[in-house]
Design a protein around this motif. Structure first.
Motif, PDB file in Angstrom:
ATOM      1  N   ASN A   4       0.839  -1.211   0.000  1.00  0.00           N
ATOM      2  CA  ASN A   4       0.000   0.000   0.000  1.00  0.00           C
ATOM      3  C   ASN A   4       0.867   1.251   0.000  1.00  0.00           C
ATOM      4  OD1 ASN A   4      -2.431  -1.301  -0.065  1.00  0.00           O
ATOM      5  ND2 ASN A   4      -2.848  -1.111   2.130  1.00  0.00           N
ATOM      6  N   ALA A   5       1.907   1.250   0.837  1.00  0.00           N
ATOM      7  CA  ALA A   5       2.794   2.423   0.917  1.00  0.00           C
ATOM      8  C   ALA A   5       3.580   2.578  -0.381  1.00  0.00           C
ATOM      9  CB  ALA A   5       3.741   2.284   2.111  1.00  0.00           C
ATOM     10  N   MET A   6       4.009   1.463  -0.958  1.00  0.00           N
ATOM     11  CA  MET A   6       4.744   1.525  -2.227  1.00  0.00           C
ATOM     12  C   MET A   6       3.885   2.140  -3.325  1.00  0.00           C
ATOM     13  SD  MET A   6       6.890  -1.920  -2.894  1.00  0.00           S
ATOM     14  CE  MET A   6       7.799  -1.579  -4.370  1.00  0.00           C
ATOM     15  N   GLU A   7       2.615   1.743  -3.317  1.00  0.00           N
ATOM     16  CA  GLU A   7       1.705   2.223  -4.348  1.00  0.00           C
ATOM     17  C   GLU A   7       1.480   3.729  -4.244  1.00  0.00           C
ATOM     18  OE1 GLU A   7      -1.550  -0.518  -4.749  1.00  0.00           O
ATOM     19  OE2 GLU A   7      -2.777   1.030  -5.718  1.00  0.00           O
ATOM     20  N   LYS A   8       1.442   4.232  -2.999  1.00  0.00           N
ATOM     21  CA  LYS A   8       1.297   5.686  -2.811  1.00  0.00           C
ATOM     22  C   LYS A   8       2.561   6.412  -3.244  1.00  0.00           C
ATOM     23  CE  LYS A   8      -1.534   5.733   1.405  1.00  0.00           C
ATOM     24  NZ  LYS A   8      -1.455   6.326   2.763  1.00  0.00           N
ATOM     25  N   GLY A   9       3.690   5.734  -3.218  1.00  0.00           N
ATOM     26  CA  GLY A   9       4.955   6.333  -3.647  1.00  0.00           C
ATOM     27  C   GLY A   9       5.807   6.751  -2.480  1.00  0.00           C
ATOM     28  N   GLY A  10       7.107   6.434  -2.575  1.00  0.00           N
ATOM     29  CA  GLY A  10       8.030   6.851  -1.511  1.00  0.00           C
ATOM     30  C   GLY A  10       8.715   5.689  -0.814  1.00  0.00           C
ATOM     31  N   VAL A  11       8.243   4.466  -1.080  1.00  0.00           N
ATOM     32  CA  VAL A  11       8.866   3.279  -0.485  1.00  0.00           C
ATOM     33  C   VAL A  11       9.436   2.420  -1.612  1.00  0.00           C
ATOM     34  CG1 VAL A  11       8.463   1.139   0.810  1.00  0.00           C
ATOM     35  CG2 VAL A  11       7.314   3.246   1.494  1.00  0.00           C
ATOM     36  N   ILE A  12      10.667   1.943  -1.437  1.00  0.00           N
ATOM     37  CA  ILE A  12      11.239   1.037  -2.434  1.00  0.00           C
ATOM     38  C   ILE A  12      11.530  -0.331  -1.819  1.00  0.00           C
ATOM     39  CG2 ILE A  12      12.197   2.815  -3.953  1.00  0.00           C
ATOM     40  CD1 ILE A  12      14.915   2.388  -2.587  1.00  0.00           C
ATOM     41  N   ASP A  13      11.502  -1.328  -2.673  1.00  0.00           N
ATOM     42  CA  ASP A  13      11.815  -2.717  -2.312  1.00  0.00           C
ATOM     43  C   ASP A  13      13.320  -2.872  -2.453  1.00  0.00           C
ATOM     44  OD1 ASP A  13      12.333  -5.491  -2.516  1.00  0.00           O
ATOM     45  OD2 ASP A  13      10.352  -5.894  -3.361  1.00  0.00           O
ATOM     46  N   VAL A  14      14.009  -3.236  -1.358  1.00  0.00           N
ATOM     47  CA  VAL A  14      15.477  -3.322  -1.388  1.00  0.00           C
ATOM     48  C   VAL A  14      15.934  -4.786  -1.399  1.00  0.00           C
ATOM     49  CG1 VAL A  14      17.608  -2.356  -0.389  1.00  0.00           C
ATOM     50  CG2 VAL A  14      15.484  -1.106  -0.160  1.00  0.00           C
ATOM     51  N   GLY A  15      15.024  -5.685  -1.768  1.00  0.00           N
ATOM     52  CA  GLY A  15      15.443  -7.071  -1.948  1.00  0.00           C
ATOM     53  C   GLY A  15      14.910  -8.002  -0.885  1.00  0.00           C
ATOM     54  N   THR A  16      15.179  -9.283  -1.076  1.00  0.00           N
ATOM     55  CA  THR A  16      14.571 -10.347  -0.291  1.00  0.00           C
ATOM     56  C   THR A  16      15.655 -11.163   0.404  1.00  0.00           C
ATOM     57  OG1 THR A  16      12.858 -10.416  -1.986  1.00  0.00           O
ATOM     58  CG2 THR A  16      12.932 -12.276  -0.477  1.00  0.00           C
ATOM     59  N   HIS A  17      15.459 -11.423   1.681  1.00  0.00           N
ATOM     60  CA  HIS A  17      16.381 -12.311   2.408  1.00  0.00           C
ATOM     61  C   HIS A  17      16.262 -13.734   1.862  1.00  0.00           C
ATOM     62  CE1 HIS A  17      17.418  -9.497   5.698  1.00  0.00           C
ATOM     63  NE2 HIS A  17      16.156  -9.123   5.701  1.00  0.00           N
ATOM     64  N   SER A  18      17.295 -14.538   2.094  1.00  0.00           N
ATOM     65  CA  SER A  18      17.229 -15.954   1.707  1.00  0.00           C
ATOM     66  C   SER A  18      16.199 -16.712   2.536  1.00  0.00           C
ATOM     67  CB  SER A  18      18.586 -16.629   1.908  1.00  0.00           C
ATOM     68  OG  SER A  18      19.518 -16.092   1.020  1.00  0.00           O
ATOM     69  N   ALA A  19      16.022 -16.302   3.786  1.00  0.00           N
ATOM     70  CA  ALA A  19      15.073 -16.983   4.668  1.00  0.00           C
ATOM     71  C   ALA A  19      13.660 -16.865   4.109  1.00  0.00           C
ATOM     72  CB  ALA A  19      15.112 -16.364   6.061  1.00  0.00           C
ATOM     73  N   THR A  20      12.950 -17.977   4.052  1.00  0.00           N
ATOM     74  CA  THR A  20      11.522 -17.909   3.767  1.00  0.00           C
ATOM     75  C   THR A  20      10.792 -17.959   5.105  1.00  0.00           C
ATOM     76  OG1 THR A  20      11.435 -20.292   3.501  1.00  0.00           O
ATOM     77  CG2 THR A  20      11.674 -18.979   1.497  1.00  0.00           C
ATOM     78  N   THR A  21       9.547 -17.527   5.103  1.00  0.00           N
ATOM     79  CA  THR A  21       8.865 -17.304   6.379  1.00  0.00           C
ATOM     80  C   THR A  21       7.518 -18.020   6.462  1.00  0.00           C
ATOM     81  OG1 THR A  21       7.792 -15.308   5.503  1.00  0.00           O
ATOM     82  CG2 THR A  21       9.913 -15.019   6.608  1.00  0.00           C
ATOM     83  N   LEU A  22       7.095 -18.244   7.682  1.00  0.00           N
ATOM     84  CA  LEU A  22       5.721 -18.666   7.949  1.00  0.00           C
ATOM     85  C   LEU A  22       5.316 -18.052   9.279  1.00  0.00           C
ATOM     86  CD1 LEU A  22       3.227 -20.340   7.163  1.00  0.00           C
ATOM     87  CD2 LEU A  22       4.257 -22.293   8.332  1.00  0.00           C
ATOM     88  N   GLU A  23       4.157 -17.445   9.312  1.00  0.00           N
ATOM     89  CA  GLU A  23       3.618 -16.828  10.528  1.00  0.00           C
ATOM     90  C   GLU A  23       2.244 -17.454  10.731  1.00  0.00           C
ATOM     91  OE1 GLU A  23       4.340 -12.333  10.181  1.00  0.00           O
ATOM     92  OE2 GLU A  23       4.652 -13.113   8.172  1.00  0.00           O
ATOM     93  N   GLU A  24       2.123 -18.298  11.742  1.00  0.00           N
ATOM     94  CA  GLU A  24       0.929 -19.134  11.803  1.00  0.00           C
ATOM     95  C   GLU A  24       0.675 -19.637  13.226  1.00  0.00           C
ATOM     96  OE1 GLU A  24      -1.929 -19.778  10.902  1.00  0.00           O
ATOM     97  OE2 GLU A  24      -1.496 -20.472   8.862  1.00  0.00           O
ATOM     98  N   MET A  25      -0.564 -20.059  13.478  1.00  0.00           N
ATOM     99  CA  MET A  25      -0.877 -20.724  14.740  1.00  0.00           C
ATOM    100  C   MET A  25      -0.246 -22.112  14.716  1.00  0.00           C
ATOM    101  SD  MET A  25      -2.734 -18.263  15.995  1.00  0.00           S
ATOM    102  CE  MET A  25      -2.921 -19.076  17.581  1.00  0.00           C
ATOM    103  N   GLY A  26       0.182 -22.579  15.889  1.00  0.00           N
ATOM    104  CA  GLY A  26       0.785 -23.908  15.924  1.00  0.00           C
ATOM    105  C   GLY A  26       0.929 -24.418  17.348  1.00  0.00           C
ATOM    106  N   VAL A  27       1.570 -25.555  17.460  1.00  0.00           N
ATOM    107  CA  VAL A  27       1.761 -26.196  18.768  1.00  0.00           C
ATOM    108  C   VAL A  27       3.214 -26.616  18.924  1.00  0.00           C
ATOM    109  CG1 VAL A  27      -0.605 -27.070  18.916  1.00  0.00           C
ATOM    110  CG2 VAL A  27       1.169 -28.495  17.857  1.00  0.00           C
ATOM    111  N   PRO A  28       3.712 -26.599  20.173  1.00  0.00           N
ATOM    112  CA  PRO A  28       5.016 -27.226  20.376  1.00  0.00           C
ATOM    113  C   PRO A  28       4.862 -28.699  19.984  1.00  0.00           C
ATOM    114  CG  PRO A  28       4.085 -26.430  22.474  1.00  0.00           C
ATOM    115  CD  PRO A  28       3.089 -26.122  21.410  1.00  0.00           C
ATOM    116  N   THR A  29       5.850 -29.260  19.317  1.00  0.00           N
ATOM    117  CA  THR A  29       5.685 -30.592  18.736  1.00  0.00           C
ATOM    118  C   THR A  29       5.349 -31.658  19.787  1.00  0.00           C
ATOM    119  OG1 THR A  29       7.106 -29.936  16.925  1.00  0.00           O
ATOM    120  CG2 THR A  29       6.808 -32.305  17.222  1.00  0.00           C
ATOM    121  N   TRP A  30       5.759 -31.453  21.044  1.00  0.00           N
ATOM    122  CA  TRP A  30       5.445 -32.442  22.088  1.00  0.00           C
ATOM    123  C   TRP A  30       3.930 -32.579  22.304  1.00  0.00           C
ATOM    124  CZ3 TRP A  30       2.605 -30.976  26.203  1.00  0.00           C
ATOM    125  CH2 TRP A  30       2.634 -29.647  26.583  1.00  0.00           C
ATOM    126  N   VAL A  31       3.173 -31.516  22.003  1.00  0.00           N
ATOM    127  CA  VAL A  31       1.707 -31.574  22.141  1.00  0.00           C
ATOM    128  C   VAL A  31       1.131 -32.640  21.194  1.00  0.00           C
ATOM    129  CG1 VAL A  31      -0.432 -30.285  21.621  1.00  0.00           C
ATOM    130  CG2 VAL A  31       1.372 -29.227  23.010  1.00  0.00           C
TER     131      VAL A  31
END
Ligand code: TMO
Length: 317
Positions: free
Chosen positions: A100-127
Motif C-alpha cells: 500500500n505504501a509503495m503504491e502511494k509512492g516513496g517506499v522502495i523494495d530493497v530485496g529479499t532475504h534468503s530466509a523464507t517465512t511462515l507466521e501461523e498458529m501452531g503447537v510445540p511438537t510435544w503436544v
C-alpha cells in the motif's frame, strides 16, 4: 571527411569523460551525515537485527538513530521519510501495508532475504507426540480436541493465544469463524511476544495443551514447533482482502524496504543494505541470543557482529 572524423573523435571523448565523471561521482559520493533511522518493533530478531545493521552502518561512518515504531504504521513513516528502512518485512503480516505504501509512492523494495517465512498458529511438537489433538497438524483435527486447550479465561472453549493485536488485527478470530470453529475455540491476544514464550514454557511444565501464534525463522525452530496446516493461502483469500477468510498464512518472503531517497542520501549504506541477506539459521540465532541466552538486544547484536565478521564485512565493501 577530416572534419567529420574530428567531430566524431570529439564526441567520443565527451562521451568517455561524461561516463568517467559518472563513475568517479558514484565512487566518491559520501553518505549524508543525517542519521539513518532504523525502526524498533516488538519481536526479538527484528530488534537484534536493527542493532546489527546499525552497527554495520556506524562502522562505515554513518550516523544511526533507532525509533520505536508500530510494525504496521512504519511503512507510512518510511514513505514520508520519518523512518529510513525496514529490514524485516514479513509477507503474511506486513505485505499489505508495505505494498500500500509503495503504491502511494516513496517506499522502495530493497530485496529479499534468503530466509523464507511462515507466521501461523501452531503447537510445540510435544503436544502432538502426547496425543493432545489427534490429527494435527491438519486443521480439521481442531473440530475434536478443544477440551485439551481450555484456560481459566476461555469460557470452556479451547484457546488460541494470538500475538499482540497490533500485528494482525482480527485475522485469527475471523478465521475461527470462517472455519466454523468459533463455537469450540476462542482467541486471546498476548500483550507481547514474551507472553507467547512464557506460555510455551508454562504449558510444557504443566503438560497441558497450548496453541500459540508463532513464526519461522525464530528461536523455536531448534526446539520443535509444528504449524497447523489450514486451507492454503491464495491472493485475496482473507476477509480484509475480500475473501472468505478460511485460508492459512502464506509460505512467504522476508523483504527489506527503504525510503526512496535512501540510495541518493546514503549511497554507500544503501548499497550495503541492498546486499544484506540473512538465512533462517542466522535469524533464528539472533532471536535465540535474546529469548534463550537472555541477552540484552544490543549485547546480542554486538556478539552477533563479533562472531560473524565473515558474513557482514563483505557487504560493507
Ligand atoms: C511479524 N512476526 C514475525 C511477529 O510475525
Amino acid at each position: 571527411m577530416k572534419l567529420r572524423k574530428t567531430s566524431m573523435i570529439r564526441s567520443l571523448i565527451v562521451a568517455a569523460s561524461v561516463s568517467l565523471m559518472a563513475a568517479t561521482g558514484a565512487v566518491r559520493a559520501a553518505d549524508s551525515t543525517a542519521p539513518i533511522v532504523i525502526p524498533i518493533h516488538n519481536w526479538s530478531s527484528q530488534i537484534v537485527m536493527a542493532y546489527v545493521l546499525g552497527g554495520m552502518f556506524e562502522g562505515m561512518g554513518n550516523n544511526v538513530e533507532y525509533v520505536p515504531a508500530d510494525s504496521q504504521a512504519v511503512y507510512e513513516s518510511i514513505r514520508n521519510g520519518d523512518v529510513t528502512i525496514s529490514h524485516e518485512v514479513w509477507q503474511s503480516t506486513f505485505g499489505k501495508s508495505f505494498y500500500n505504501a509503495m503504491e502511494k509512492g516513496g517506499v522502495i523494495d530493497v530485496g529479499t532475504h534468503s530466509a523464507t517465512t511462515l507466521e501461523e498458529m501452531g503447537v510445540p511438537t510435544w503436544v502432538i507426540d502426547e496425543g493432545l489433538c489427534p490429527g494435527l497438524p491438519n486443521w480439521e483435527a481442531l473440530k475434536d480436541c478443544h477440551e485439551n486447550f481450555t484456560t481459566p479465561d476461555s469460557g470452556g472453549k479451547g484457546r488460541w493465544l494470538e500475538g499482540p493485536q497490533s500485528w494482525h488485527g482480527d485475522l485469527m478470530p475471523e478465521r475461527l469463524t470462517a472455519l466454523g470453529l468459533d463455537d469450540k475455540w476462542t482467541v486471546k491476544f498476548a500483550g507481547g511476544a514474551d507472553a507467547l514464550w512464557t506460555e510455551l514454557a508454562a504449558a510444557k511444565k504443566e503438560k497441558r495443551g497450548t496453541i500459540v501464534f508463532n513464526w519461522t525463522p525464530n528461536f523455536t525452530d531448534a526446539e520443535g514447533f509444528t504449524f497447523i496446516e489450514f486451507p492454503p493461502y491464495e491472493e485475496g483469500c482473507r476477509i480484509a482482502d475480500g475473501g472468505d477468510g478460511t485460508c492459512g498464512s502464506p509460505k512467504g518472503w522476508l523483504k527489506k524496504a527503504a525510503n526512496y531517497k535512501f540510495p541518493k542520501t546514503h549511497p554507500k549504506a544503501y548499497t550495503t543494505f541492498s546486499k544484506v541477506d540473512f538465512s533462517t539459521t542466522q535469524i533464528g540465532e539472533m532471536a535465540a541470543l535474546v529469548d534463550i541466552e537472555k541477552m540484552d538486544h544490543k549485547d546480542a547484536a554486538a556478539k552477533w557482529l563479533a562472531d560473524n565478521e565473515d558474513v557482514w564485512m563483505p557487504w560493507t565493501k
